[in-house]
Design an enzyme around this catalytic site. Structure first.
Site, PDB file in Angstrom:
ATOM      1  N   LYS A 110      -5.759  -0.743   0.650  1.00  0.00           N
ATOM      2  CA  LYS A 110      -5.413  -0.077  -0.608  1.00  0.00           C
ATOM      3  C   LYS A 110      -6.427   1.013  -0.953  1.00  0.00           C
ATOM      4  CE  LYS A 110      -2.815  -3.934  -2.555  1.00  0.00           C
ATOM      5  NZ  LYS A 110      -2.954  -5.165  -3.346  1.00  0.00           N
ATOM      6  N   LYS A 190       8.805   0.009   9.372  1.00  0.00           N
ATOM      7  CA  LYS A 190       9.063  -1.070   8.425  1.00  0.00           C
ATOM      8  C   LYS A 190       9.489  -0.462   7.077  1.00  0.00           C
ATOM      9  CE  LYS A 190       6.777  -4.495   5.654  1.00  0.00           C
ATOM     10  NZ  LYS A 190       5.685  -4.719   4.779  1.00  0.00           N
ATOM     11  N   LYS A 193       7.976   0.814   0.265  1.00  0.00           N
ATOM     12  CA  LYS A 193       7.790   1.863  -0.753  1.00  0.00           C
ATOM     13  C   LYS A 193       6.836   2.929  -0.263  1.00  0.00           C
ATOM     14  CE  LYS A 193       6.114  -0.775  -4.037  1.00  0.00           C
ATOM     15  NZ  LYS A 193       6.381  -2.121  -3.583  1.00  0.00           N
TER      16      LYS A 193
HETATM   17  P1  ADP Z   1       6.432  -2.655  -0.087  1.00  0.00           P
HETATM   18  O1  ADP Z   1       5.998  -2.690   1.365  1.00  0.00           O
HETATM   19  O2  ADP Z   1       7.679  -1.861  -0.273  1.00  0.00           O
HETATM   20  O3  ADP Z   1       5.308  -2.211  -1.012  1.00  0.00           O
HETATM   21  P2  ADP Z   1       5.869  -5.244  -1.135  1.00  0.00           P
HETATM   22  O4  ADP Z   1       4.559  -5.267  -0.418  1.00  0.00           O
HETATM   23  O5  ADP Z   1       5.868  -5.095  -2.607  1.00  0.00           O
HETATM   24  O6  ADP Z   1       6.804  -4.132  -0.471  1.00  0.00           O
HETATM   25  O7  ADP Z   1       6.680  -6.559  -0.713  1.00  0.00           O
HETATM   26  C1  ADP Z   1       7.080  -7.595  -1.545  1.00  0.00           C
HETATM   27  C2  ADP Z   1       7.639  -8.702  -0.672  1.00  0.00           C
HETATM   28  O8  ADP Z   1       8.727  -8.221   0.148  1.00  0.00           O
HETATM   29  C3  ADP Z   1       6.612  -9.272   0.316  1.00  0.00           C
HETATM   30  O9  ADP Z   1       6.806 -10.674   0.379  1.00  0.00           O
HETATM   31  C4  ADP Z   1       6.941  -8.636   1.637  1.00  0.00           C
HETATM   32  O10 ADP Z   1       6.593  -9.437   2.720  1.00  0.00           O
HETATM   33  C5  ADP Z   1       8.458  -8.450   1.539  1.00  0.00           C
HETATM   34  N1  ADP Z   1       8.845  -7.241   2.294  1.00  0.00           N
HETATM   35  C6  ADP Z   1       8.578  -5.961   1.950  1.00  0.00           C
HETATM   36  N2  ADP Z   1       9.074  -5.096   2.862  1.00  0.00           N
HETATM   37  C7  ADP Z   1       9.654  -5.832   3.829  1.00  0.00           C
HETATM   38  C8  ADP Z   1      10.344  -5.522   5.052  1.00  0.00           C
HETATM   39  N3  ADP Z   1      10.535  -4.273   5.442  1.00  0.00           N
HETATM   40  N4  ADP Z   1      10.817  -6.549   5.792  1.00  0.00           N
HETATM   41  C9  ADP Z   1      10.641  -7.837   5.390  1.00  0.00           C
HETATM   42  N5  ADP Z   1      10.003  -8.195   4.260  1.00  0.00           N
HETATM   43  C10 ADP Z   1       9.511  -7.220   3.474  1.00  0.00           C
END
Ligand code: ADP
Ligand code: TRP
Length: 321
Positions: A110, A190, A193
């Site tokens: 981060k 992947k 956001k």
């Molecule tokens: P982002 O990567 O969009 O910031 P977050 O870190 O807020 O997403 O993820 C919140 C939850 O969703 C976590 O438990 C994460 O493992 C799951 N998650 C996010 N993106 C994916 C993905 N592409 N495939 C599977 N699980 C995901």
């Protein structure tokens, strides 16, 4: 068995979040005493816009309910409605070595991405440990990215129990959702956001269809067979389609004679249909924000009862009662 997990309110949910986090949580509410909360204190480490923070909490609550969280089965609350969590975080921080936090990848990532290296971001895993330990959670379903934070939680729990007695805190186990492969985004990376490649769960129809049409593909001509390897279209379709529809698309990929536009349309239709019942539910909740607030409030009442019990136990053990 107490199952507990938290989600950060950080904007529109995408289908990666659904398959990686919400779907599993919704299933698990049938298997034990589920505690699910919206981690708005944690979200303060990445946003300082009060309006956005408040709105994101409401939106996430509506989304989670629409996706099947049942407030009669799960205790659903907002993290900040039980500010006692901060007291436990303080107590945990007294046994937390700096080195343990310095090793956390998530903090380093981060900061590398430009978030301010402040104390809250550094202490993020300690608050997360308090989220879990304050409710005597046994099982914590999280994504792979949170694995290290669960190790910190277990470490701190062990230190408190060594110091103040083995029955002070309950040792939680992580359940890492490994069956769910990473959901790919529009560009094949992947879905996240941070990569700007997401497909929302609850987007407007026309706009979302456009997103599907923008999925990156190669330039194989219509009549030729298409490669089925690392195909974003196929990988996403597998999440929404029945086995036979998926097999049909696979066959059509290999046969040739179908363009990517055709496959993308099939994919969009399957996606739209998959979320249709949830979309309907979402509209009902969105039209009644007072009901959503009431659900979170009564969840907080129930969560506080648990939190009080645990905190009194810890205070007594630590000699600060
Ligand atoms: P982002 O990567 O969009 O910031 P977050 O870190 O807020 O997403 O993820 C919140 C939850 O969703 C976590 O438990 C994460 O493992 C799951 N998650 C996010 N993106 C994916 C993905 N592409 N495939 C599977 N699980 C995901
Ligand atoms: N850090 C988690 C995430 O970003 C959210 C979270 C906060 C959490 N506290 C928690 C998850 C406690 C599980 C248990 O996804």
């Amino acid at each position: 068995m107490r199952i507990l997990t938290g989600l950060q309110p950080s904007g529109k949910l995408h289908i990666g979040n659904y398959f990686g986090a919400m779907q599993g949580a919704v299933r698990l509410q049938e298997e034990g005493d589920a505690f699910y909360f919206i981690a708005n204190y944690h979200a303060m480490t990445s946003t300082s816009d009060p309006g956005a923070l408040k709105e994101n909490v409401t939106e996430l609550a509506i989304d989670f309910l629409a996706c099947g969280l049942d407030p009669d089965k799960a205790t659903f609350y907002r993290q900040s409605d039980i500010p006692e969590v901060n007291e436990l975080a303080w107590i945990l921080s007294t046994v937390c070595p700096m080195g343990l936090l310095e090793r956390c990848h998530s903090y380093k990532d981060k900061v590398a991405k430009g978030l301010s290296a402040n104390h809250a971001l550094f202490a993020y895993p300690v608050l997360m440990a308090a989220d879990i330990l304050l409710y005597d959670a046994n099982l914590v379903p999280v994504g792979e990215d949170q694995k290290q934070h669960l190790e910190v939680t277990r470490d701190l729990c062990g230190k408190i129990n060594d110091l103040y007695g083995a029955d002070t805190l309950v040792m939680p186990d992580a359940r890492i959702n490994e069956q769910v492969a990473k959901v790919p985004g529009l560009d094949g990376q992947k879905m996240s956001k941070s990569y700007n490649n997401t497909i929302p769960i609850f987007g407007a129809q026309k706009k979302t269809r456009k997103l599907f049409m923008s999925i990156k593909t190669d330039s194989t001509p219509v009549e030729e067979p298409k490669s089925t390897e690392d195909s974003v279209i196929l990988d996403l379709y597998r999440l929404f389609a029945s086995d036979s529809d998926y097999q049909q698309m696979l066959t059509d990929f290999q046969a040739g004679g179908f363009g990517y536009g055709d496959f993308k349309q099939r994919l969009f239709d399957a996606y739209w249909e998959h979320f249709a019942p949830m979309r309907e539910k979402r509209e009902t909740y969105a039209a009644d924000p007072a009901q959503v607030e009431e659900i979170l409030r009564s969840g907080a009442d129930r969560a506080r009862e648990e939190a009080d019990k645990v905190l009194q136990r810890v205070r007594k053990a630590a000699g600060i009662r």
